[in-house]
Design a protein around this motif. Structure first.
Motif, PDB file in Angstrom:
ATOM      1  N   UNK A   1      -5.748   5.597   0.397  1.00 47.38           N
ATOM      2  CA  UNK A   1      -4.648   4.978   0.634  1.00 47.38           C
ATOM      3  C   UNK A   1      -4.103   5.637   2.118  1.00 47.38           C
ATOM      4  N   UNK A   2      -4.065   7.178   2.066  1.00 44.64           N
ATOM      5  CA  UNK A   2      -3.507   7.794   3.153  1.00 44.64           C
ATOM      6  C   UNK A   2      -4.082   7.212   4.650  1.00 44.64           C
ATOM      7  N   UNK A   3      -5.356   6.564   4.447  1.00 45.01           N
ATOM      8  CA  UNK A   3      -6.061   6.096   5.702  1.00 45.01           C
ATOM      9  C   UNK A   3      -5.386   4.737   6.177  1.00 45.01           C
ATOM     10  N   UNK A   4      -4.395   4.355   5.265  1.00 45.93           N
ATOM     11  CA  UNK A   4      -3.840   2.813   5.748  1.00 45.93           C
ATOM     12  C   UNK A   4      -2.184   3.381   6.096  1.00 45.93           C
TER      13      UNK A   4
ATOM     14  N   UNK B   1     -12.899  -2.119   3.397  1.00 46.98           N
ATOM     15  CA  UNK B   1     -11.574  -1.270   3.062  1.00 46.98           C
ATOM     16  C   UNK B   1     -11.196  -1.723   1.861  1.00 46.98           C
ATOM     17  N   UNK B   2     -11.416  -3.142   1.675  1.00 46.80           N
ATOM     18  CA  UNK B   2     -10.869  -3.555   0.267  1.00 46.80           C
ATOM     19  C   UNK B   2     -11.600  -3.106  -0.895  1.00 46.80           C
ATOM     20  N   UNK B   3     -13.040  -3.026  -0.812  1.00 46.95           N
ATOM     21  CA  UNK B   3     -13.869  -2.485  -1.774  1.00 46.95           C
ATOM     22  C   UNK B   3     -13.721  -1.051  -2.112  1.00 46.95           C
ATOM     23  N   UNK B   4     -13.654  -0.414  -1.132  1.00 45.13           N
ATOM     24  CA  UNK B   4     -13.350   0.994  -1.267  1.00 45.13           C
ATOM     25  C   UNK B   4     -11.831   1.300  -1.825  1.00 45.13           C
ATOM     26  N   UNK B   5     -11.133   0.527  -1.465  1.00 48.84           N
ATOM     27  CA  UNK B   5      -9.637   0.938  -2.224  1.00 48.84           C
ATOM     28  C   UNK B   5      -9.859   0.431  -3.698  1.00 48.84           C
ATOM     29  N   UNK B   6     -10.436  -0.764  -4.101  1.00 47.54           N
ATOM     30  CA  UNK B   6     -10.527  -1.289  -5.567  1.00 47.54           C
ATOM     31  C   UNK B   6     -11.305  -0.198  -6.202  1.00 47.54           C
ATOM     32  N   UNK B   7     -12.515   0.087  -5.631  1.00 50.42           N
ATOM     33  CA  UNK B   7     -13.294   1.107  -6.293  1.00 50.42           C
ATOM     34  C   UNK B   7     -12.440   2.530  -6.589  1.00 50.42           C
TER      35      UNK B   7
ATOM     36  N   UNK C   1       0.745  -1.128  -0.004  1.00 52.20           N
ATOM     37  CA  UNK C   1       0.020   0.008  -0.079  1.00 52.20           C
ATOM     38  C   UNK C   1       0.678   1.142   0.047  1.00 52.20           C
ATOM     39  N   UNK C   2       2.023   1.294   0.734  1.00 56.70           N
ATOM     40  CA  UNK C   2       2.932   2.421   0.450  1.00 56.70           C
ATOM     41  C   UNK C   2       3.362   2.489  -0.776  1.00 56.70           C
ATOM     42  N   UNK C   3       3.800   1.441  -1.286  1.00 55.79           N
ATOM     43  CA  UNK C   3       4.287   1.344  -2.809  1.00 55.79           C
ATOM     44  C   UNK C   3       3.207   1.853  -3.782  1.00 55.79           C
ATOM     45  N   UNK C   4       1.948   1.678  -3.699  1.00 57.14           N
ATOM     46  CA  UNK C   4       0.873   2.309  -4.330  1.00 57.14           C
ATOM     47  C   UNK C   4       0.712   3.398  -4.359  1.00 57.14           C
ATOM     48  N   UNK C   5       0.877   4.066  -2.998  1.00 54.74           N
ATOM     49  CA  UNK C   5       0.883   5.618  -2.790  1.00 54.74           C
ATOM     50  C   UNK C   5       1.990   6.145  -3.243  1.00 54.74           C
ATOM     51  N   UNK C   6       3.324   5.671  -3.383  1.00 56.70           N
ATOM     52  CA  UNK C   6       4.346   6.352  -4.203  1.00 56.70           C
ATOM     53  C   UNK C   6       4.008   6.237  -5.863  1.00 56.70           C
ATOM     54  N   UNK C   7       3.369   5.301  -6.153  1.00 57.94           N
ATOM     55  CA  UNK C   7       3.058   4.955  -7.755  1.00 57.94           C
ATOM     56  C   UNK C   7       1.895   6.319  -7.780  1.00 57.94           C
ATOM     57  N   UNK C   8       0.981   6.527  -6.905  1.00 62.66           N
ATOM     58  CA  UNK C   8       0.054   7.590  -7.325  1.00 62.66           C
ATOM     59  C   UNK C   8       0.907   8.990  -7.146  1.00 62.66           C
TER      60      UNK C   8
ATOM     61  N   UNK D   1      -0.849  -0.416   6.939  1.00 60.43           N
ATOM     62  CA  UNK D   1      -1.753  -1.569   6.842  1.00 60.43           C
ATOM     63  C   UNK D   1      -1.127  -2.885   5.802  1.00 60.43           C
ATOM     64  N   UNK D   2      -1.083  -3.849   6.232  1.00 61.09           N
ATOM     65  CA  UNK D   2      -0.711  -4.895   5.181  1.00 61.09           C
ATOM     66  C   UNK D   2      -1.864  -5.242   4.203  1.00 61.09           C
TER      67      UNK D   2
END
Length: 407
Positions: free
Chosen positions: A360-363, A379-385, A318-325, A370-371
């Protein structure tokens, strides 16, 4: 050692998405479909249209572009475009003054008819034909009466348009190289000193710097695999000598390997990063790929980070995804001046990126992320959406920056 369930990320660029492909997938430019219907041989008997829209048959050939459009009218409509020449051609419908494109058919084969669905308002239009191995040709200007609003159009982007932002982005990447080299040096010092606790923290810091540089991976060439590759495709898996870089060190740091076992991989990572930094001033990024890369960064994040396929023990996807953003926003910042006048959906794109960032910042809990496998179903559904919405909006950018021929 056993194999973790991951798949190697391919940083090799895919065949570029054509504008027609992306438009069909996500309805860029307000839902204009550009030549998405299955082509049929022009000699086949035409059946009555089942879409309820008015159809106009037009013909293109050598010396003729858009013949048959004699009764123009406003509103949503379909042109049945037949290529009567002996070679393939692209057919666009454009504003003859500005060159803005309202719809296109790419690769229209000889003796084939395909449909072009557009919404026209009051104004002037023309067909533009771009045959393979021949000069472009613009047909007669047709005036649509009335004051109805037209569907969205995109002004063509040229390679010359993209060179300045590409050079500026490449310069930015050069600046990040210095930070990356410094951070992997710190990681190496931790490991050389046997300080594996600080090494885990410094590993993430350095890795996120690299992950923010996503539009340059293709230009990095083989260096990307050395610095950020995984075990997929390697015969000996974790024991393969070609398994190097961040993920090799990640595996060791989170699977009980000693500092002595990690000194070699850390030294290799420093060497590979320094070699990349030294070669970067001579590198040349492809301006034609900037819009596509803006889309691919988050597309790859969804495919690999949000599935955990690159997790070698740090649980930092999730940290990596935030960096990708962050990396996506950086690319968009450099091409935004070109995008502002071309993408009516830009406010919606910004909103979707803000939503994903907030999610993402919420994790992030003071640097402890958060792993993925700890997310609740909601949470997973919100993230995927949020991620899916952002990727869909970014596909529009890839389509708009698909450089089209103009002559």
């Amino acid at each position: 050692m056993g194999e973790p369930p991951v798949t190697r990320i391919s940083r090799t660029p895919r065949a570029p998405l054509t504008a027609a492909t992306v438009l069909l997938a996500v309805g860029v430019l307000g839902g204009v479909l550009t030549g998405c219907g299955t082509g049929h041989r022009a000699s086949a008997a035409a059946s009555a249209p089942s879409d309820g829209l008015p159809h106009t048959a037009v013909r293109v050939s050598l010396g003729v572009c858009g013949q048959g459009w004699t009764r123009p009218h406003a509103g949503q409509q379909v042109f049945d475009v037949t290529n009567a020449s002996d070679g393939p051609t692209e057919v666009d419908i454009v504003d003859p003054k500005s060159g803005a494109v309202y719809g296109e058919i790419e690769g229209l084969a000889p003796n084939t008819t395909r449909t072009l669905d557009v919404t026209l308002g009051g104004g002037s239009y023309a067909f533009k034909c771009l045959p393979d191995d021949a000069d472009a040709m613009t047909g007669p200007t047709v005036h649509v009466p009335g004051h109805a609003a037209a569907g969205p159009a995109a002004a063509a982007v040229s390679e010359q348009d993209l060179i300045p932002p590409t050079l500026a982005y490449q310069k930015w990447i050069g600046g990040r190289m210095s930070q990356l080299a410094q951070d992997v040096g710190t990681l190496k010092d931790d490991i050389d000193g046997g300080d594996l606790g600080p090494a885990r923290s410094d590993w993430l810091t350095a890795h996120l710097v690299y992950e923010r540089m996503g539009a340059a991976y293709d230009t990095f060439g083989d260096a990307d695999g050395k610095i950020n590759g995984t075990t997929a495709g390697l015969v000996k898996g974790l024991d393969d000598p070609d398994f190097t870089g961040f993920h090799r060190i990640e595996y060791g740091l989170w699977h009980g390997q000693s500092a002595d076992q990690l000194k070699g991989p850390a030294a290799q990572l420093v060497s590979d990063v320094n070699a990349l930094k030294a070669s970067w001033p001579q590198a040349r990024m492809d301006p034609l790929q900037m819009g596509l890369r803006a889309h691919e960064i988050l597309e790859n994040a969804v495919q690999f980070e949000l599935t955990g396929r690159t997790d070698y023990g740090s649980h930092s996807n999730l940290a990596t995804a935030r960096a990708n953003l962050d990396g996506t926003r950086t690319v968009l910042g450099y091409i935004r001046p070109l995008l502002t006048s071309r993408d009516p959906g830009l406010p919606a794109l910004d909103k979707s990126l803000d939503r994903l960032q907030s999610t993402l910042d919420g994790f992030d809990h003071d640097g402890s992320w958060t792993p993925l496998n700890s997310l609740s179903r909601d949470q997973r559904e919100q993230l995927d959406s949020a991620a899916g919405g952002a990727v869909e909006q970014l596909a529009d950018v890839a389509a708009i920056f698909d450089v089209r021929r103009t002559s």
